[in-house]
Design a protein around this motif. Sequence first.
Motif, PDB file in Angstrom:
ATOM      1  N   GLY A  77      30.564  68.174  57.827  1.00 16.69           N
ATOM      2  CA  GLY A  77      31.633  67.724  56.941  1.00 16.69           C
ATOM      3  C   GLY A  77      31.155  67.572  55.511  1.00 16.69           C
ATOM      4  N   THR A  78      29.932  67.065  55.355  1.00 14.82           N
ATOM      5  CA  THR A  78      29.351  66.946  54.021  1.00 14.82           C
ATOM      6  C   THR A  78      29.136  68.320  53.395  1.00 14.82           C
TER       7      THR A  78
ATOM      8  N   THR B 159      34.113  76.718  54.145  1.00  9.40           N
ATOM      9  CA  THR B 159      34.300  76.802  55.593  1.00  9.40           C
ATOM     10  C   THR B 159      33.287  77.756  56.214  1.00  9.40           C
ATOM     11  N   ARG B 160      33.020  78.864  55.523  1.00 10.10           N
ATOM     12  CA  ARG B 160      32.022  79.820  55.995  1.00 10.10           C
ATOM     13  C   ARG B 160      30.628  79.197  56.015  1.00 10.10           C
ATOM     14  N   TYR B 161      30.300  78.450  54.958  1.00  9.97           N
ATOM     15  CA  TYR B 161      28.980  77.806  54.902  1.00  9.97           C
ATOM     16  C   TYR B 161      28.803  76.812  56.052  1.00  9.97           C
ATOM     17  N   ALA B 162      29.860  76.049  56.331  1.00  7.78           N
ATOM     18  CA  ALA B 162      29.780  75.075  57.425  1.00  7.78           C
ATOM     19  C   ALA B 162      29.579  75.782  58.763  1.00  7.78           C
ATOM     20  N   ALA B 163      30.292  76.909  58.962  1.00  8.42           N
ATOM     21  CA  ALA B 163      30.145  77.657  60.213  1.00  8.42           C
ATOM     22  C   ALA B 163      28.741  78.237  60.344  1.00  8.42           C
ATOM     23  N   LEU B 164      28.200  78.774  59.273  1.00 12.69           N
ATOM     24  CA  LEU B 164      26.857  79.344  59.325  1.00 12.69           C
ATOM     25  C   LEU B 164      25.808  78.251  59.540  1.00 12.69           C
ATOM     26  N   ALA B 165      26.022  77.083  58.953  1.00 12.58           N
ATOM     27  CA  ALA B 165      25.107  75.961  59.205  1.00 12.58           C
ATOM     28  C   ALA B 165      25.159  75.566  60.680  1.00 12.58           C
ATOM     29  N   ALA B 166      26.369  75.579  61.256  1.00 14.12           N
ATOM     30  CA  ALA B 166      26.503  75.280  62.678  1.00 14.12           C
ATOM     31  C   ALA B 166      25.744  76.298  63.519  1.00 14.12           C
ATOM     32  N   ALA B 167      25.832  77.573  63.145  1.00 11.89           N
ATOM     33  CA  ALA B 167      25.092  78.611  63.864  1.00 11.89           C
ATOM     34  C   ALA B 167      23.588  78.352  63.792  1.00 11.89           C
TER      35      ALA B 167
ATOM     36  N   ILE C 222      27.887  60.174  56.047  1.00  4.76           N
ATOM     37  CA  ILE C 222      29.260  60.393  55.583  1.00  4.76           C
ATOM     38  C   ILE C 222      29.432  59.965  54.128  1.00  4.76           C
ATOM     39  N   GLU C 223      28.915  58.789  53.791  1.00  9.97           N
ATOM     40  CA  GLU C 223      29.183  58.213  52.470  1.00  9.97           C
ATOM     41  C   GLU C 223      28.188  58.667  51.411  1.00  9.97           C
ATOM     42  N   GLY C 224      27.174  59.437  51.796  1.00 11.24           N
ATOM     43  CA  GLY C 224      26.175  59.877  50.829  1.00 11.24           C
ATOM     44  C   GLY C 224      26.770  60.657  49.678  1.00 11.24           C
ATOM     45  N   ARG C 225      27.699  61.569  49.980  1.00  8.95           N
ATOM     46  CA  ARG C 225      28.286  62.374  48.906  1.00  8.95           C
ATOM     47  C   ARG C 225      29.257  61.564  48.041  1.00  8.95           C
TER      48      ARG C 225
ATOM     49  N   GLN D  83      38.160  59.412  54.184  1.00  8.08           N
ATOM     50  CA  GLN D  83      38.894  58.802  55.295  1.00  8.08           C
ATOM     51  C   GLN D  83      39.168  59.817  56.392  1.00  8.08           C
ATOM     52  N   VAL D  84      39.361  61.085  56.017  1.00  4.62           N
ATOM     53  CA  VAL D  84      39.535  62.135  57.025  1.00  4.62           C
ATOM     54  C   VAL D  84      38.326  62.171  57.944  1.00  4.62           C
ATOM     55  N   GLN D  85      37.129  62.147  57.350  1.00  2.70           N
ATOM     56  CA  GLN D  85      35.925  62.125  58.174  1.00  2.70           C
ATOM     57  C   GLN D  85      35.854  60.854  59.010  1.00  2.70           C
ATOM     58  N   TRP D  86      36.269  59.730  58.430  1.00  2.00           N
ATOM     59  CA  TRP D  86      36.162  58.472  59.162  1.00  2.00           C
ATOM     60  C   TRP D  86      37.189  58.347  60.278  1.00  2.00           C
TER      61      TRP D  86
END
Length: 536
Positions: free
Chosen positions: A432-433, A495-503, A220-223, A49-52
């Motif tokens: 987010g996933t 959080t680090r993984y998400a940031a590196l994926a964004a990079a 979003i709902e895949g996980r 729901q946070v993502q939604w």
Amino acid sequence: MSETAQPDRRRWIGLIFISVAVALIIVDSTIVNVAIPSIVDELGITSTQVQWVQESYTLVFASLLLVFGTLADRFGRRRVLLIGVVVFALASILAALSSSGDLLIASRLVQGVGGAMILPSSLSIINSTFRGKERAIAFAVWGSTIGGMAAVGPLLGGWLTTYFSWRWAFGINVPLGVIIVIGVLVFALESREPGAPGRVDIVGAALSVVLFASLVFGLIEGRTFGWFFSDTPPSFWSFEVSPIPFVFALTLVSLVAFIAWGLRRERAGQSTMLAFGLLRISSFRNGNIAAMIVSLGEFGIILSLPLWLQNVLGYDALQTGLVILALAIGSFVASGFAGAFGNRIAPVLIVQVGIVAEIVGVVMVALSISPEAQWWQIVPGLFVYGFGVGSATAQLTGVVLMDVPVEQSGQGSGTQSTARQVGSALGIAILGTILFASLGAGLTARLDDRPEIPQAVRTQIVDAVVDSAGTAIPGLDAQSPDAAADARAAFSDSTRYAALAAAGFLALGFLATLRLGGAPSAQREQREQREKQQQG
């Protein structure tokens, strides 16, 4: 010639209020990020729901941008913008009064409708009002507003959430909406294209909504439901195979149908939702690809960092906003840079410099993330990242629209805005996933090394931390300090993984900009000659 082409000092004052209208929808998105932990506490919403709460807004927003960009050209750009501000403000009242996560998500859906009216009409007004170098300055003001307000939002949201309530994060939109309506009515001039066809492509609009809705829902709902097989299927599903592959199949079918239908209408000389003809313009086509990828990468920090600062480092909402203020300062510095050098340096080069700064800033932040991190370790990376956001956003819009005929500015700006918002939606969904999936896997692995904690308890801890988007971590200290430490470490890693994926996505966006630039196109030269004749 539209009436907005006439010299009038009011248009610069009107630009301020138009930019504030854009700031309204941008600030709202970033305010919500900081307020999420408080919303989770009060309404008890899950991580999905946070993502939604974010995605319900972005989903509708992206789906309707093309529709309202076209309507703005036909029925009045200022009119559509004003209606959008009113819808957005009324939906904000509903959001502020929400008593459950479902009601909040529904309110965000309506906000998305208002936001989809505001953004393309604001771009279209600027594109039809300003000429030559003035247009570059106007786009710089508009783009810098997006970059700056995206960073100011967390500070404002933190202050409101800490000293009042998260509900004021939405309630603040009402007085701002009143100010915008008055300012736009007084200072912004109306414009439309009388020769534009009156019928709207209803089928194309419906296909675009299905396309974007199914894509974002699946991501979003895949996980939650499973990517291929499902242990926790939704209540409406009774098969072992997850519904997600079928959702993505619907996305693919909708995409093919949308393109085929649009090309058919274009050959028949009828209006279309997507400006297929404009995609033949290289600057427009390549610029939209770059804008989508860059927007996808730019949400690596905005989504996850506030949650990490509050749930791992223990900052309150205001302190979180103060940390992220470094991003705003970087964006404002970038606006000064763009204003000083915008007419001396090629806009494409400024975009590329901005994206490189974003990549460097995100990596700096990622390398600084740990359970023991201090605020001063995060701030330099945020500043560099903010400088990049301000530089890239301010100029990329102008690059995308530089060769678009004025009479198609609404459709062109709607397409450009859609590319950005699709990128944003994909960024929130994908990153987010990555954040929550890696959090669950990492925490599970760490707790498996603690045999003194029963298996059932370990599972409960992982579910509680993931489902609460990390807000359950502080409560673990009293029950199991070791488990709390593991949770903080796992959340930092994710959080680090998400940031590196964004990079990584930003790097792809930089590669896409390498196909921009070059000599002025024939369309641009004809447009500039026509504008000189109008001014003469």
